[in-house]
Write an enzyme that holds these catalytic residues in place. Sequence first.
Site, PDB file in Angstrom:
ATOM      1  N   HIS A 188      -3.675   0.567   8.374  1.00  0.00           N
ATOM      2  CA  HIS A 188      -4.187  -0.015   7.804  1.00  0.00           C
ATOM      3  C   HIS A 188      -3.431  -0.821   6.758  1.00  0.00           C
ATOM      4  O   HIS A 188      -2.468  -1.007   5.690  1.00  0.00           O
ATOM      5  CB  HIS A 188      -5.413   0.384   6.908  1.00  0.00           C
ATOM      6  CG  HIS A 188      -6.357  -0.531   6.208  1.00  0.00           C
ATOM      7  ND1 HIS A 188      -6.542  -1.658   6.251  1.00  0.00           N
ATOM      8  CD2 HIS A 188      -6.241   0.038   4.188  1.00  0.00           C
ATOM      9  CE1 HIS A 188      -7.565  -1.374   4.986  1.00  0.00           C
ATOM     10  NE2 HIS A 188      -6.775  -1.295   4.607  1.00  0.00           N
ATOM     11  N   ARG A 195       0.983  -1.055  -0.032  1.00  0.00           N
ATOM     12  CA  ARG A 195      -0.129  -0.641   0.087  1.00  0.00           C
ATOM     13  C   ARG A 195       1.035   1.244   0.212  1.00  0.00           C
ATOM     14  O   ARG A 195       0.495   1.786  -0.447  1.00  0.00           O
ATOM     15  CB  ARG A 195      -0.855   0.027   1.612  1.00  0.00           C
ATOM     16  CG  ARG A 195      -2.123  -1.135   0.195  1.00  0.00           C
ATOM     17  CD  ARG A 195      -2.375  -0.755   2.216  1.00  0.00           C
ATOM     18  NE  ARG A 195      -3.646  -1.717   2.362  1.00  0.00           N
ATOM     19  CZ  ARG A 195      -4.514  -2.653   3.106  1.00  0.00           C
ATOM     20  NH1 ARG A 195      -3.204  -3.860   3.359  1.00  0.00           N
ATOM     21  NH2 ARG A 195      -5.265  -3.990   2.265  1.00  0.00           N
TER      22      ARG A 195
END
Length: 332
Positions: free
Chosen positions: A193, A106
């Site tokens: 996250h 990410r």
Amino acid sequence: MATLKDQLIQNLLKEEHVPQNKITIVGVGAVGMACAISILMKDLADEVALVDVMEDKLKGEMMDLQHGSLFLRTPKIVSGKDYNVTANSRLVIITAGARQQEGESRLNLVQRNVNIFKFIIPNIVKYSPNCKLLVVSNPVDILTYVAWKISGFPKNRVIGSGCNLDSARFRYLMGERLGVHPLSCHGWILGEHGDSSVPVWSGVNVAGVSLKNLHPELGTDADKEQWKAVHKQVVDSAYEVIKLKGYTSWAIGLSVVDLAESIMKNLRRVHPISTMIKGLYGIKEDVFLSVPCILGQNGISDVVKVTLTHEEEAYLKKSADTLWGIQKELQF
């Protein structure tokens, strides 16, 4: 000559249409449209606006939803490339951005998405200066920081979807092991996250019964039942779904509407979502990480002070340091 409409309907009042519960979704990719259908099925808005740069897809998605209006209770569904369609939104959900590729972390996505946000955020602020911003695009914690910096909004109104989905995945997998519905399995995943998220094993319980008290090795390497693998599954699950179907959409859409419902209905539920945590857990930088937050009509009004072990706190601090290392290099 009176029209059919004039013969059928006598107008009694000149109305100016100002939506009271408008939700805008920026980005009509798989995630944006999963958010859209979830919001429509929950009857959360009196108007839904869709925005994207791909005009044909945008119009097609809007028409496809409009054709289902008979089965919905949202009277107005609009779309446009121009951000004037977003005016007077109470909530703006940002799903736009470069898509995560198979095997890509990410964090690799960052600068590509910062450049996209530099265009999106000022346009949102211009037309909906009082909205709440809900950032879903990855890497979500850094992009929530980016949205906060660019928007100039107070931190309570800039929210990252954060670990709401990670925690939902955790509770689902825990429920599968125990044969109990996820709603009755309680456990929190906090921090970043994604890859360096932190499972809070000390708080994991069913019906108030602490699993750690029953099974002290829970979440450790010494655990013969390997509960630690549940957290690894949570971390790996997005990559696995992307590998199998090319992207994730349904679970994140449902997770986002869970947050939208708390905001639109002022529910003041507690969610593990990304907020500015400077000053908490010994973190001194402007970083956004997921902690349990009370979410309502003003966005994030409070955070719950979770008791973490030294190890859990160290993981959180490490996450913060990693994110700050990237943030300070960003070009705005």
